[in-house]
Motif scaffolding. Sequence first.
Motif, mmCIF file in Angstrom:
data_model
loop_
_atom_site.group_PDB
_atom_site.id
_atom_site.type_symbol
_atom_site.label_atom_id
_atom_site.label_comp_id
_atom_site.label_asym_id
_atom_site.label_seq_id
_atom_site.Cartn_x
_atom_site.Cartn_y
_atom_site.Cartn_z
ATOM 1 N N GLN A 154 133.732 46.688 93.884
ATOM 2 C CA GLN A 154 132.518 46.129 94.415
ATOM 3 C C GLN A 154 131.401 46.638 93.294
ATOM 4 O O GLN A 154 130.445 45.678 93.283
ATOM 5 C CB GLN A 154 132.113 46.852 95.674
ATOM 6 N N LEU A 155 131.388 47.586 92.743
ATOM 7 C CA LEU A 155 130.499 47.631 91.513
ATOM 8 C C LEU A 155 130.658 46.804 90.579
ATOM 9 O O LEU A 155 129.460 46.258 90.007
ATOM 10 C CB LEU A 155 130.680 49.128 90.810
ATOM 11 N N ALA A 156 131.745 46.237 90.107
ATOM 12 C CA ALA A 156 132.023 45.080 88.945
ATOM 13 C C ALA A 156 131.442 43.804 89.666
ATOM 14 O O ALA A 156 130.852 43.302 88.915
ATOM 15 C CB ALA A 156 133.428 45.160 88.801
ATOM 16 N N ARG A 157 131.630 43.734 90.943
ATOM 17 C CA ARG A 157 131.062 42.562 91.556
ATOM 18 C C ARG A 157 129.505 42.372 91.354
ATOM 19 O O ARG A 157 128.922 41.283 91.186
ATOM 20 C CB ARG A 157 131.732 42.547 93.082
ATOM 21 N N PHE A 158 129.051 43.611 91.866
ATOM 22 C CA PHE A 158 127.579 43.467 91.798
ATOM 23 C C PHE A 158 127.062 43.364 90.524
ATOM 24 O O PHE A 158 125.963 42.617 90.032
ATOM 25 C CB PHE A 158 126.821 44.747 92.424
ATOM 26 N N GLU A 159 127.500 43.897 89.529
ATOM 27 C CA GLU A 159 127.089 43.852 87.889
ATOM 28 C C GLU A 159 127.234 42.435 87.508
ATOM 29 O O GLU A 159 126.404 42.169 86.633
ATOM 30 C CB GLU A 159 128.106 44.993 87.061
ATOM 31 N N ALA A 160 128.382 41.733 88.118
ATOM 32 C CA ALA A 160 128.778 40.452 87.570
ATOM 33 C C ALA A 160 127.570 39.476 88.139
ATOM 34 O O ALA A 160 127.357 38.530 87.731
ATOM 35 C CB ALA A 160 129.941 39.874 88.072
ATOM 36 N N SER A 161 126.752 39.990 89.323
ATOM 37 C CA SER A 161 125.802 39.225 89.866
ATOM 38 C C SER A 161 124.326 39.720 89.515
ATOM 39 O O SER A 161 123.248 39.622 89.680
ATOM 40 C CB SER A 161 125.640 39.332 91.240
ATOM 41 N N GLY A 162 124.359 40.788 88.375
ATOM 42 C CA GLY A 162 123.326 40.866 87.444
ATOM 43 C C GLY A 162 122.371 42.066 88.117
ATOM 44 O O GLY A 162 121.324 42.405 87.791
ATOM 45 N N TRP A 163 123.474 43.070 89.052
ATOM 46 C CA TRP A 163 122.662 44.104 89.448
ATOM 47 C C TRP A 163 123.194 45.248 88.461
ATOM 48 O O TRP A 163 123.883 45.357 87.562
ATOM 49 C CB TRP A 163 123.521 44.529 90.728
ATOM 50 N N ALA A 164 122.232 46.455 88.781
ATOM 51 C CA ALA A 164 122.763 47.750 88.019
ATOM 52 C C ALA A 164 123.428 48.621 88.934
ATOM 53 O O ALA A 164 123.312 48.576 90.084
ATOM 54 C CB ALA A 164 121.669 48.754 87.616
ATOM 55 N N ALA A 165 124.729 49.121 88.651
ATOM 56 C CA ALA A 165 125.437 49.740 89.900
ATOM 57 C C ALA A 165 125.942 51.078 89.366
ATOM 58 O O ALA A 165 126.388 51.229 88.127
ATOM 59 C CB ALA A 165 126.740 48.849 90.196
ATOM 60 N N THR A 166 125.949 51.935 89.985
ATOM 61 C CA THR A 166 126.593 53.367 89.835
ATOM 62 C C THR A 166 126.980 53.877 91.107
ATOM 63 O O THR A 166 126.875 53.569 92.118
ATOM 64 C CB THR A 166 125.426 54.050 89.326
ATOM 65 N N ARG A 167 127.929 55.208 90.684
ATOM 66 C CA ARG A 167 128.629 55.563 91.890
ATOM 67 C C ARG A 167 128.362 57.017 91.807
ATOM 68 O O ARG A 167 128.286 57.711 90.659
ATOM 69 C CB ARG A 167 129.965 55.572 91.798
ATOM 70 N N VAL A 168 127.914 57.879 92.944
ATOM 71 C CA VAL A 168 127.628 59.360 92.887
ATOM 72 C C VAL A 168 128.383 59.910 93.984
ATOM 73 O O VAL A 168 128.802 59.200 94.837
ATOM 74 C CB VAL A 168 126.278 59.541 93.303
ATOM 75 N N ASP A 169 128.461 61.234 94.247
ATOM 76 C CA ASP A 169 128.899 61.972 95.354
ATOM 77 C C ASP A 169 127.848 61.733 96.369
ATOM 78 O O ASP A 169 126.866 62.417 96.441
ATOM 79 C CB ASP A 169 128.984 63.486 94.856
ATOM 80 N N GLY A 170 128.315 61.142 97.430
ATOM 81 C CA GLY A 170 127.327 61.101 98.637
ATOM 82 C C GLY A 170 127.055 62.014 99.283
ATOM 83 O O GLY A 170 126.081 62.272 100.370
ATOM 84 N N ASP A 184 115.249 47.408 85.287
ATOM 85 C CA ASP A 184 114.739 46.137 85.377
ATOM 86 C C ASP A 184 115.574 45.284 86.446
ATOM 87 O O ASP A 184 115.348 43.963 86.519
ATOM 88 C CB ASP A 184 114.348 45.263 83.908
ATOM 89 N N LYS A 185 116.388 45.780 86.994
ATOM 90 C CA LYS A 185 117.478 44.861 88.113
ATOM 91 C C LYS A 185 117.272 45.758 89.298
ATOM 92 O O LYS A 185 116.947 46.784 89.493
ATOM 93 C CB LYS A 185 118.856 45.045 87.520
ATOM 94 N N PRO A 186 117.933 44.936 90.290
ATOM 95 C CA PRO A 186 118.112 45.607 91.442
ATOM 96 C C PRO A 186 119.311 46.686 91.346
ATOM 97 O O PRO A 186 120.135 46.198 90.397
ATOM 98 C CB PRO A 186 118.415 44.511 92.472
ATOM 99 N N SER A 187 119.230 47.577 92.252
ATOM 100 C CA SER A 187 120.382 48.549 92.001
ATOM 101 C C SER A 187 121.129 48.849 93.326
ATOM 102 O O SER A 187 120.778 48.945 94.438
ATOM 103 C CB SER A 187 119.677 49.985 91.592
ATOM 104 N N LEU A 188 122.625 48.871 92.927
ATOM 105 C CA LEU A 188 123.487 49.310 94.089
ATOM 106 C C LEU A 188 123.812 50.848 93.602
ATOM 107 O O LEU A 188 124.542 51.038 92.636
ATOM 108 C CB LEU A 188 124.849 48.429 94.249
ATOM 109 N N ILE A 189 123.674 51.878 94.546
ATOM 110 C CA ILE A 189 124.373 53.118 94.442
ATOM 111 C C ILE A 189 125.418 53.272 95.403
ATOM 112 O O ILE A 189 125.083 53.478 96.692
ATOM 113 C CB ILE A 189 123.032 54.060 94.578
ATOM 114 N N ALA A 190 126.532 53.452 94.868
ATOM 115 C CA ALA A 190 127.618 53.729 95.751
ATOM 116 C C ALA A 190 127.965 55.039 95.778
ATOM 117 O O ALA A 190 128.004 55.981 95.244
ATOM 118 C CB ALA A 190 129.133 53.003 95.177
ATOM 119 N N CYS A 191 127.574 55.624 97.189
ATOM 120 C CA CYS A 191 127.730 57.169 97.673
ATOM 121 C C CYS A 191 129.119 57.254 98.124
ATOM 122 O O CYS A 191 129.350 56.879 99.380
ATOM 123 C CB CYS A 191 126.561 57.300 98.784
ATOM 124 N N ARG A 192 129.931 58.138 97.333
ATOM 125 C CA ARG A 192 131.369 58.010 97.836
ATOM 126 C C ARG A 192 131.307 59.318 98.913
ATOM 127 O O ARG A 192 130.932 60.526 98.474
ATOM 128 C CB ARG A 192 132.148 58.471 96.621
#
Length: 488
Positions: free
Chosen positions: A26-42, A59-67
């Motif tokens: 999912q992070l790669a998917r969002f990055e491919a759509s022009g988002w910044a994406a990162t994963r953290v300990d939720g 300068d982009k929308p961001s996805l924060i994947a909270c594991r």
Amino acid sequence: NKLIVLWDDNHITIDGPTSLSVATDQLARFEASGWAATRVDGHDPDAILAAIERAKTSDKPSLIACRTTIGYGAPNKGGTNGVHGAPLGAAEIAATRAFLNWEYDPFVIPSDVLDAWRLAGLRSRQAHKSWSERLKATDMEKRAEFERRIRGELPSKTGDVVSGVIAKARADGGAVATRKSSEIVLEALTAALPEMLGGSADLTHSNNTKTKATSVYVEPPKYDGRYVNWGIREHGMAAAMNGIALHGGFIPYGGTFLVFSDYCRPSIRLAALMGVRVVYVFTHDSIGVGEDGPTHQPVEQIAALRAIPNLLVFRPCDTVETAEAWKLALEHKTGPSVLALTRQNLPLLRTDASTERCLTARGAYELIAASDEAQVSLFASGSEVSLAAEAREKLEAQGVPTRVVSVPSFELFLNQPEESRRQVVGKAPVKIAIEAAIRQGWDAIVGSDAAFVGMHGFGASGPAPEVFAHFGITVEGVVATALSRLKR
């Protein structure tokens, strides 16, 4: 960076682990759509806060994947689908309390947590006070316009704008498709209402949704336009329009073909549920689409839309009804509206300028009276109203007094007082509903014993007049049905 999404990445669905059905990065998917994406300990508040602060500088929308671990702390059910949608149960609750060292009774908020929330409230109160002071210091005219739009009120000139369109349509006379009628109305309305934000799902020149006032696209990095090219994303368009309406200060409208309303339906339903003002311009509203065939000919869609609570569905018969429908849709602040519009040209039927009343607001009304006590009442919407008018002439010529009732909106009509509805329905022994769609919904107006001239299955490919003739939705078909019911 105004859009930061925190995703609860717990690897669990109702059926079990996400690995049962999903292998997407999912992070790669969002990055491919022009988002910044990162994963953290939720489960690490400091890590989440740091990720949010970083996202604010992007300068982009961001996805924060909270594991996270779903049901964290439940020693037997944690990390499983057993806690996805079911209560833990008394024993597991007790075990979870022990694991988390949680000593407070149910619904008791610890004082330090309560104090933190109250401090946050005080902080926000000061921020709102500062904002209010900035607004108060703004130029009076600009402030009044801003406050009007946020309240969702229409400019006082809206009624005059619509009346002007109607007067010009009557002066011009000619037959036009109601999608073109809508464009004519939109030209006037979008010039007068700067809060109107338009768009189409890749059908701009078919839906006729773009006007001179909305000619500038919303195209990054510029956002000063008033027209969005949504692409082939009907669901995305409808969902985004909900968000725009909920934000306030805008009245979004968007177009696609009526048959594609199925793709919009989840978001239309939510707009109705939430009570937000969104306007859907659904063109190519019947088998009149012609050669595109049954895949693109809506037959059940209009009934399906009428079934959604708190959704106004308009199917206007000419430019006058289209203008009135637009006015009513804009005035309807507590729910969405649909305009179902034709591809084919329709004659102007509302030619009488002696009344300024908005007849569409009644939902149904007598358009043409019978020459004597009516023996037949013809009820129709949209493109079939002119067909009903022609059928009336034929029946009257054969000595059958016949009236025509235009039914642009089921919802508005069914909300009228019972006596008003009874007068519109009338006492003619033969009642016929005419619509190039399925019958469902008409019985609430004409009764189950009335005749119906319309669709009973899917359409067919061919020139529109031939398709109408194939399914018997013709002047001759209506006349024959009436005479049969009269046993003539």
